[in-house]
Scaffold this motif. Structure first.
Motif, PDB file in Angstrom:
ATOM      1  N   GLU A   1       1.291  -1.090  -0.088  1.00 61.67           N
ATOM      2  CA  GLU A   1      -0.570  -0.238  -0.117  1.00 61.67           C
ATOM      3  C   GLU A   1       0.842   0.978   0.240  1.00 61.67           C
ATOM      4  O   GLU A   1       1.988   1.037   0.534  1.00 61.67           O
ATOM      5  CB  GLU A   1      -1.149   0.118   1.286  1.00 61.67           C
ATOM      6  N   VAL A   2       0.596   2.243  -0.355  1.00 61.58           N
ATOM      7  CA  VAL A   2       1.390   3.256  -0.573  1.00 61.58           C
ATOM      8  C   VAL A   2       0.756   4.521  -0.253  1.00 61.58           C
ATOM      9  O   VAL A   2      -0.791   4.409  -0.368  1.00 61.58           O
ATOM     10  CB  VAL A   2       1.515   3.824  -1.986  1.00 61.58           C
ATOM     11  N   PHE A   3       1.114   5.219   0.362  1.00 59.79           N
ATOM     12  CA  PHE A   3       0.570   6.706   0.972  1.00 59.79           C
ATOM     13  C   PHE A   3       1.355   7.737   1.291  1.00 59.79           C
ATOM     14  O   PHE A   3       2.564   7.696   0.541  1.00 59.79           O
ATOM     15  CB  PHE A   3       0.657   6.683   2.717  1.00 59.79           C
ATOM     16  N   LEU A   4       0.515   9.133   0.644  1.00 61.24           N
ATOM     17  CA  LEU A   4       1.226  10.031   0.551  1.00 61.24           C
ATOM     18  C   LEU A   4       2.229  10.391   2.035  1.00 61.24           C
ATOM     19  O   LEU A   4       1.123  11.082   2.544  1.00 61.24           O
ATOM     20  CB  LEU A   4       0.483  11.304  -0.070  1.00 61.24           C
ATOM     21  N   ALA A   5       3.077  11.164   1.369  1.00 59.22           N
ATOM     22  CA  ALA A   5       3.856  12.099   2.903  1.00 59.22           C
ATOM     23  C   ALA A   5       4.655  13.298   1.759  1.00 59.22           C
ATOM     24  O   ALA A   5       5.336  13.730   0.936  1.00 59.22           O
ATOM     25  CB  ALA A   5       4.961  11.064   3.307  1.00 59.22           C
ATOM     26  N   ASP A   6       4.754  14.139   2.705  1.00 54.12           N
ATOM     27  CA  ASP A   6       5.214  15.132   2.316  1.00 54.12           C
ATOM     28  C   ASP A   6       7.022  14.825   1.340  1.00 54.12           C
ATOM     29  O   ASP A   6       7.424  14.658   2.058  1.00 54.12           O
ATOM     30  CB  ASP A   6       5.566  16.232   3.787  1.00 54.12           C
ATOM     31  N   GLY A   7       6.765  16.001   0.488  1.00 48.07           N
ATOM     32  CA  GLY A   7       8.196  15.776  -0.616  1.00 48.07           C
ATOM     33  C   GLY A   7       8.108  13.757  -0.522  1.00 48.07           C
ATOM     34  O   GLY A   7       9.223  13.730  -0.905  1.00 48.07           O
ATOM     35  N   GLY A   8       7.591  13.214  -0.421  1.00 47.99           N
ATOM     36  CA  GLY A   8       7.429  11.888  -1.234  1.00 47.99           C
ATOM     37  C   GLY A   8       5.915  10.793  -0.765  1.00 47.99           C
ATOM     38  O   GLY A   8       5.333  11.027  -1.046  1.00 47.99           O
ATOM     39  N   PHE A   9       6.607   9.814   0.230  1.00 50.20           N
ATOM     40  CA  PHE A   9       5.883   8.593  -0.586  1.00 50.20           C
ATOM     41  C   PHE A   9       5.393   7.580   1.023  1.00 50.20           C
ATOM     42  O   PHE A   9       7.587   7.599   1.526  1.00 50.20           O
ATOM     43  CB  PHE A   9       5.295   8.084  -1.407  1.00 50.20           C
ATOM     44  N   GLU A  10       5.399   7.252   1.683  1.00 50.62           N
ATOM     45  CA  GLU A  10       5.841   6.151   2.655  1.00 50.62           C
ATOM     46  C   GLU A  10       5.054   4.805   1.977  1.00 50.62           C
ATOM     47  O   GLU A  10       4.198   4.735   0.739  1.00 50.62           O
ATOM     48  CB  GLU A  10       4.357   6.107   3.711  1.00 50.62           C
TER      49      GLU A  10
END
Length: 219
Positions: free
Chosen positions: A185-194
């Motif tokens: 699963e992918v999640f949005l993170a500040d300046g990138g992703f988790e």
């Protein structure tokens, strides 16, 4: 929020193995005979399987299932119609809950897709389901390299190297060689992703936060 977690996967394994029964007692006996003809004791296999999953079973199943778990009869005796009916209800409820989680995650992913790095989207949409881990290493604090054997995997049949760059943090132990990649699963993170990964053999979760990922085909 993580959607398909280790706890979810353990429950799926229980329902699809320990609580999966032949429809009739005759089928149960035929299954035992089939294994016996091949010098395999399926009841012993089921008992060992039950023992392995006992802590999770006692956590997941309603209390009225616990005596059959603790004394081993859930694996050794053809279950009553009541047990089979209740197990089927548990399976149906789990399937409905899983469908709802998958739908919720799809909505989440579609909402953030355009904001993710293109290679993170590519990696997720061509998920390496059933790929096996060859190695995981972190040559520098901000770089993590994961190599996978994708022979028999869902989308690729070649070894693949994932180089996560701009790594901010990792959570969980590195999956050992031979671990099967089950879901991600992918999640949005500040300046990138988790990126959240779920593995089997052993069942484990591994999550990292990075700025980008490079995908390289090794052969």
């Amino acid at each position: 929020m993580k959607y398909l977690t280790k706890e979810w996967y353990e429950e799926a394994q229980i329902l699809n193995s320990v609580l999966s029964f032949p429809e009739t007692e005759e089928e149960w006996k035929n299954e035992i005979a089939w294994f016996e003809a091949r010098s395999m004791d399926i009841l012993d296999i089921r008992k060992r399987q039950l023992s392995h999953w006992t802590p999770v079973l006692l956590r997941v199943l309603p209390p009225d299932f616990h005596p059959a778990v603790e004394d081993g009869t859930l694996a050794a005796v053809y279950p009553s119609e009541e047990i089979r009916t209740r197990a089927a209800r548990l399976q149906a409820a789990f399937d409905a809950r899983t469908d709802a989680l998958r739908a919720e995650y799809r909505d989440h992913f579609n909402a953030i897709r355009s904001s993710l790095p293109p290679n993170a989207v590519r990696l997720h949409e061509k998920s390496p389901h059933d790929a096996r881990i060859r190695s995981v290493g972190q040559p520098s604090p901000d770089t993590l390299i994961m190599e996978r054997d994708c022979n028999g995997a869902l989308f690729h049949d070649t070894d693949v190297r994932l180089t996560f760059t701009g790594v901010r943090w990792v959570e969980g132990a590195f999956p050992p060689p031979g671990s099967n990649w089950m879901t991600d699963e992918v999640f949005l993170a500040d300046g990138g992703f988790e990126f959240h990964m779920l593995f089997d053999f052993p069942v484990s979760e591994f999550t990292l936060s990075a700025a980008d990922v490079e995908i390289s085909f090794l052969r």
